[in-house]
Design a protein around this motif. Structure first.
Motif, short mmCIF file in Angstrom:
data_model
loop_
_atom_site.label_atom_id
_atom_site.label_comp_id
_atom_site.label_asym_id
_atom_site.label_seq_id
_atom_site.Cartn_x
_atom_site.Cartn_y
_atom_site.Cartn_z
N THR A 94 -0.66 3.30 -6.43
CA THR A 94 0.81 3.36 -6.38
C THR A 94 1.28 4.39 -5.35
OG1 THR A 94 0.78 4.94 -8.24
CG2 THR A 94 1.08 2.60 -8.77
N LEU A 95 0.49 5.46 -5.20
CA LEU A 95 0.85 6.46 -4.20
C LEU A 95 0.70 5.88 -2.79
CD1 LEU A 95 1.83 9.34 -4.02
CD2 LEU A 95 -0.53 10.12 -3.95
N ALA A 96 -0.35 5.08 -2.57
CA ALA A 96 -0.52 4.43 -1.28
C ALA A 96 0.62 3.45 -1.02
CB ALA A 96 -1.86 3.70 -1.24
N LEU A 97 1.04 2.72 -2.06
CA LEU A 97 2.15 1.79 -1.91
C LEU A 97 3.43 2.53 -1.54
CD1 LEU A 97 3.23 -1.11 -2.19
CD2 LEU A 97 3.65 -0.61 -4.62
N VAL A 119 1.06 1.45 9.31
CA VAL A 119 -0.39 1.26 9.39
C VAL A 119 -1.09 2.60 9.59
CG1 VAL A 119 -2.25 0.20 10.73
CG2 VAL A 119 -0.16 -1.09 10.26
N ALA A 120 -0.56 3.42 10.49
CA ALA A 120 -1.20 4.71 10.77
C ALA A 120 -1.18 5.62 9.55
CB ALA A 120 -0.49 5.39 11.94
N CYS A 121 -0.08 5.64 8.81
CA CYS A 121 0.01 6.50 7.62
C CYS A 121 -0.93 6.02 6.52
CB CYS A 121 1.45 6.52 7.10
SG CYS A 121 2.58 7.49 8.11
N ALA A 159 -4.40 7.05 7.54
CA ALA A 159 -4.56 8.49 7.36
C ALA A 159 -4.72 8.84 5.88
CB ALA A 159 -3.36 9.22 7.94
N TYR A 160 -3.96 8.19 5.03
CA TYR A 160 -4.07 8.45 3.59
C TYR A 160 -5.43 8.00 3.07
CZ TYR A 160 -3.17 8.16 -1.42
OH TYR A 160 -3.24 8.30 -2.78
N ALA A 161 -5.89 6.84 3.54
CA ALA A 161 -7.19 6.35 3.10
C ALA A 161 -8.31 7.27 3.55
CB ALA A 161 -7.41 4.93 3.64
N VAL A 162 -8.23 7.74 4.78
CA VAL A 162 -9.25 8.67 5.29
C VAL A 162 -9.26 9.95 4.48
CG1 VAL A 162 -9.87 10.13 7.26
CG2 VAL A 162 -9.29 7.73 7.62
N ALA A 163 -8.07 10.47 4.19
CA ALA A 163 -7.98 11.72 3.43
C ALA A 163 -8.53 11.57 2.02
CB ALA A 163 -6.52 12.18 3.38
N GLU A 164 -8.35 10.40 1.43
CA GLU A 164 -8.78 10.20 0.05
C GLU A 164 -10.25 9.83 -0.08
OE1 GLU A 164 -7.20 10.63 -2.87
OE2 GLU A 164 -5.54 11.52 -1.74
N THR A 165 -10.81 9.20 0.95
CA THR A 165 -12.17 8.68 0.82
C THR A 165 -13.21 9.41 1.66
OG1 THR A 165 -11.72 7.04 2.57
CG2 THR A 165 -11.31 6.37 0.29
N TYR A 217 -4.00 16.67 3.20
CA TYR A 217 -2.69 16.07 3.51
C TYR A 217 -2.26 16.39 4.94
CZ TYR A 217 -0.66 20.73 2.83
OH TYR A 217 -0.35 22.06 2.94
N TRP A 218 -2.93 17.38 5.55
CA TRP A 218 -2.62 17.70 6.94
C TRP A 218 -2.90 16.51 7.87
CZ3 TRP A 218 -5.18 23.23 6.98
CH2 TRP A 218 -4.24 24.16 6.52
#
Length: 717
Positions: free
Chosen positions: A92-95, A404-406, A409-415, A423-424
């Motif tokens: 839900t946060l990714a959404l 797409v970029a965000c 970036a979120y996926a990279v930060a989480e995985t 979060y930087w």
């Protein structure tokens, strides 16, 4: 006062430094005070709200700044509640991140300030990811963010109420400073040792800066009712002085000559050094006046000194008349001399800003109703949003690119990366990714270099300054510098922002090396994602848009040339109509030059005929300069109407036809049919003796228009 001293005074009395101090105070005060009382986390949340709202507080009328901050307050509060609910689950946060990054970026359709509101809101969401609040704590956290935003907005609006004319004075001072630099660059054209192509490149680049500063002053003064409606001395002086600076800019611009021929004819006499020296001295005097207006302290001026120097130059030119080699060719030097005399006179008019009695006695230059046509209106209409839901819209493509970029970036930060401040990565993407690839590339380069340099600077301070009190003082200085340059020199902002963050985290008990390593790694990853998105996802290349700017410049110059023809035919425009045409010429020319500069920063393979494009930019500048010169001559000759010989009419007709054909090549869909020039009024004597000088000038316009036609043939081929 030398050049460096003036630059320092400009900086410390300018709007950017004032904003830097205000942002620093709004961040530090709640964090430090509440930290002393044991509520540091609450103070940090308040400081975060202040930072986010400060993003929208860009220069402009007080009402627009207030509306932008209010909009940011509402959106920051709502998204804080939404993030508290979405943080329950990673999906839900990714959404939420995807939806908000798209929706908030689409706010750009309503202009730069609305886009800043979107950026501020997205920044608040990213900062919340550091420690997402629990659902039960979300309302309290949102309230603290709102409190911080209100705290900053209150500081900003109170400062404006206390000194309502201060922003306009600062903007006008910066405008005059840019104009002084423009005049100083003109002196290089009289130095045989410089390359004319490079001189033109620097001049056109500075033209962009002058236009930006003039637009900022125009927007601030003409949209502020307190300035254009009230009859106060300060308001009148601001309006009158700004109008005088625009007229001075025109007078400086019209000083175009065949510099190659001038250098060849007079370079050996040494007279060109004297001309350049006088121009530099006038530019210095103008720069002093800009500082004086910005600091609101009268400048005594060096008018008599400049006049005496002009007299000596006149005597030297007169002495050349006795020289058999140059005596018959000094007409161009005399034209330069006349132009310099007028520039010195207009600089003296700007000095009258400090004469309150004179401004009070002068008739009102204008009213708000007269000035509305000089500023672009940006209405908030919902249909503008729906009309941009198409891949043809640059804003829509950028919003998709940002989404797409965000998400990446979120996926990279989480995985892939589980740092304490991962979060930087997402924050770097939201700040680095811009609508145009050239700016994205520039920002990425500055971000990487600035982060590395800032890490070294922060480490040096922590190693060399062991005392907490001294470190805190350095932190405050670094914060002020960082926020003072965020709108002008981004590299400086990144260097000092990184350094002060490292010092701040050291106060919080974190390892310097660990934070520095994480900061650098996150920055590199975020920049890589932003750069890749800007290059691969619907990239926006300046070369694809350059023809639009060329067409706009051609349309503006065509209208400008037609007003010259109307004036020669005995149908002059009103002052306001002429100024509006002149503004359109300068704005379109500056936009074209800025787009060309951005194109040069893009990959070579994406640049379209840079040599010919540069030639078009220079020829466009020469054309508008000469039209302005002729118009100025005719305006000064009024009310007497000059003759309009048939040869002159033929030259004008040919120039208009050439520009119209060039426009048809560049933008076939937007080109209009060639219109006949206005016939002379009955009282105009077309049988009058031909004015040789007028014919020469019109023939030159015809030649430049023809040269533009040749360049457009290549560009359109």
């Amino acid at each position: 006062m030398n050049h460096q001293t003036r630059r320092l005074r400009y900086f410390f009395s300018g709007q950017n430094f004032s904003d830097g101090v205000r942002v620093t105070v709004s961040i530090l005060l709640p964090a430090v005070l509440l930290g002393q009382w044991g509520y540091f986390e609450a103070g940090l949340s308040i400081a975060t709200g202040a930072v986010c709202v400060s993003v929208t507080d860009t220069p402009g009328p007080a009402a627009h700044r207030r509306n932008g901050m209010l909009a940011a307050l509402v959106l920051v509060g709502l998204t804080a509640l939404l993030t508290g609910a979405a943080a329950l689950n990673v999906w839900t946060l990714a959404l939420e991140i995807g939806a908000l990054s798209f929706g908030l970026t689409m706010l750009l359709v309503w202009g730069a300030r609305a886009g800043a509101v979107g950026t501020a809101t997205l920044l608040s969401v990213v900062l919340l990811l550091a420690h997402p609040p629990a659902l039960a704590d979300a309302p309290a956290h949102a309230g603290l963010l709102l409190l911080g935003g209100i705290w900053y907005a209150g500081l900003a609006l109170v400062a404006y109420q206390v000194r309502p004319y201060r922003p306009a004075q600062q903007a006008l001072g910066e405008c005059i400073h840019a104009l002084a630099r423009f005049l100083d660059l003109k002196a290089k054209f009289y130095n045989p040792a410089t390359a004319l192509e490079e001189d033109y490149r620097q001049l056109v680049a500075q033209q962009v800066v002058v236009n930006e500063k003039q637009e900022a002053v125009r927007d601030l003064i003409f949209r502020t009712r307190q300035i254009v409606n009230e009859t106060t001395s300060t308001g009148r002086r601001l309006v009158l002085t700004f109008v005088e600076t625009v007229d001075l800019y025109e007078r400086i611009t019209v000083g175009y000559y065949d510099y190659s021929a001038v250098r060849e004819s007079f370079g050996h006499t040494g007279i060109l050094d004297d001309v350049a020296r006088l121009i530099r001295h006038v530019a210095t005097e103008l720069d002093h006046l800009g500082v004086a207006i910005q600091t609101n302290h009268a400048h005594p001026g060096t008018g008599p000194v400049l006049t005496a120097e002009w007299d000596r130059l006149q005597a030297r030119i007169s002495a050349l008349d006795t020289d058999a080699e140059t005596g018959s060719n000094t007409l161009v030097l005399k034209k330069i001399l006349v132009n310099l005399r007028d520039i010195i006179r207009r600089v003296g008019n700007i000095r009258r800003y400090f004469d309150e009695a004179l401004s009070a006695a002068a008739p009102a230059a204008s009213r708000a109703a007269d000035h509305t046509q000089f500023v672009a209106r940006q209405e908030i209409e919902l249909r503008a949003l729906s009309q941009n839901f198409t891949m043809k819209s640059a804003v829509f493509r950028h919003a998709v690119r940002m989404t797409v970029a965000c998400l990446v970036a979120y996926a990279v930060a989480e995985t892939l990366w589980h740092g304490q401040h991962n979060y930087w990565i997402l924050m770097t993407v939201t700040i680095m990714l811009k609508p145009g690839f050239s700016l994205t590339r520039q920002r990425n380069t500055e971000r990487i270099i600035g982060t590395l340099a800032g890490g070294a600077l922060g480490g040096l301070v922590l190693w060399a300054v062991p005392w907490p009190e001294a470190r805190f003082a350095v932190l405050v200085v670094f914060m002020v510098v960082a926020y003072s340059f965020q709108r002008t020199v981004y590299l400086v902002t990144v260097v000092f922002l990184t350094a002060y963050l490292l010092i701040m985290f050291r106060f919080l008990g974190l390892s310097y090396l660990g934070v520095a390593q994480e900061r650098i790694t996150d920055t590199l990853m975020g920049c890589a994602i932003a750069f890749s998105a800007g290059y691969l996802l619907f990239p926006s290349w300046e070369s694809e848009q350059l023809t639009d700017y060329m067409a706009a410049a051609l349309r503006a110059n065509l209208a400008y040339l037609r007003q010259l023809a109307d004036r020669l035919a005995g149908r002059p425009l009103t002052s306001n109509d002429y100024r509006l045409l002149r503004k359109n010429v300068y704005v379109s020319g500056a936009n074209l030059a800025a787009a060309f500069q951005r194109m040069l920063t893009e990959p070579k393979s994406k640049q379209h005929r840079p040599t010919e494009s540069h030639e078009f930019v220079v020829l466009n500048h020469i054309l508008s300069s000469n039209i302005a010169a002729l118009t100025g001559t005719l305006r000064e000759a009024a009310p007497a109407v000059p003759p309009f010989p048939p040869d002159s009419r033929r030259a004008l007709t040919s120039a208009v036809a050439a520009l119209s054909k060039s426009l048809a090549r560049i933008a076939p869909a937007a080109a209009a049919p060639i219109e006949e020039l206005a016939a002379p009024e009955p009282n105009i004597s077309v049988e009058a003796a031909d004015d040789k000088l007028l014919l020469e000038q019109l023939t030159f316009l015809q030649k430049v228009s023809g040269d533009i036609g040749k360049v457009t043939e290549v560009l359109a081929g």
